[in-house]
Design a protein around this motif. Structure first.
Motif, short mmCIF file in Angstrom:
data_model
loop_
_atom_site.label_atom_id
_atom_site.label_comp_id
_atom_site.label_asym_id
_atom_site.label_seq_id
_atom_site.Cartn_x
_atom_site.Cartn_y
_atom_site.Cartn_z
N TYR A 45 11.11 56.76 43.51
CA TYR A 45 9.87 55.98 43.54
C TYR A 45 8.69 56.86 43.94
N PHE A 50 10.10 55.76 38.00
CA PHE A 50 10.42 54.36 38.24
C PHE A 50 11.72 53.93 37.58
N CYS A 53 14.40 55.00 39.91
CA CYS A 53 14.32 54.15 41.10
C CYS A 53 15.01 52.82 40.85
#
Length: 64
Positions: A45, A50, A53
């Protein structure tokens, strides 16, 4: 007592050294432990990855 392989990774996350944390996790032999997966999610993150993540959070959810 077993050595704490995640200590440098925790420290890197704490300092915002996202790539160092991710690199440290790749060298960690039990990188599938719940704590390691959570650290991977945080580092990904912070690094702006992303997809990784979310993948880590999904992996952690499945593990629990």
């Amino acid at each position: 007592t077993e050595p704490d392989h995640l200590a440098p990774v925790r420290e890197a996350v704490h300092q915002g050294a996202w790539q160092a944390a991710l690199d440290g996790l790749s060298a960690y032999p039990a990188a599938r432990s719940p704590e390691a997966i959570e650290l991977r999610a945080q580092a990904a993150y912070g690094a702006g990855d992303f997809e990784d993540c979310i993948a880590a959070w999904e992996e952690l959810y499945a593990l629990h």
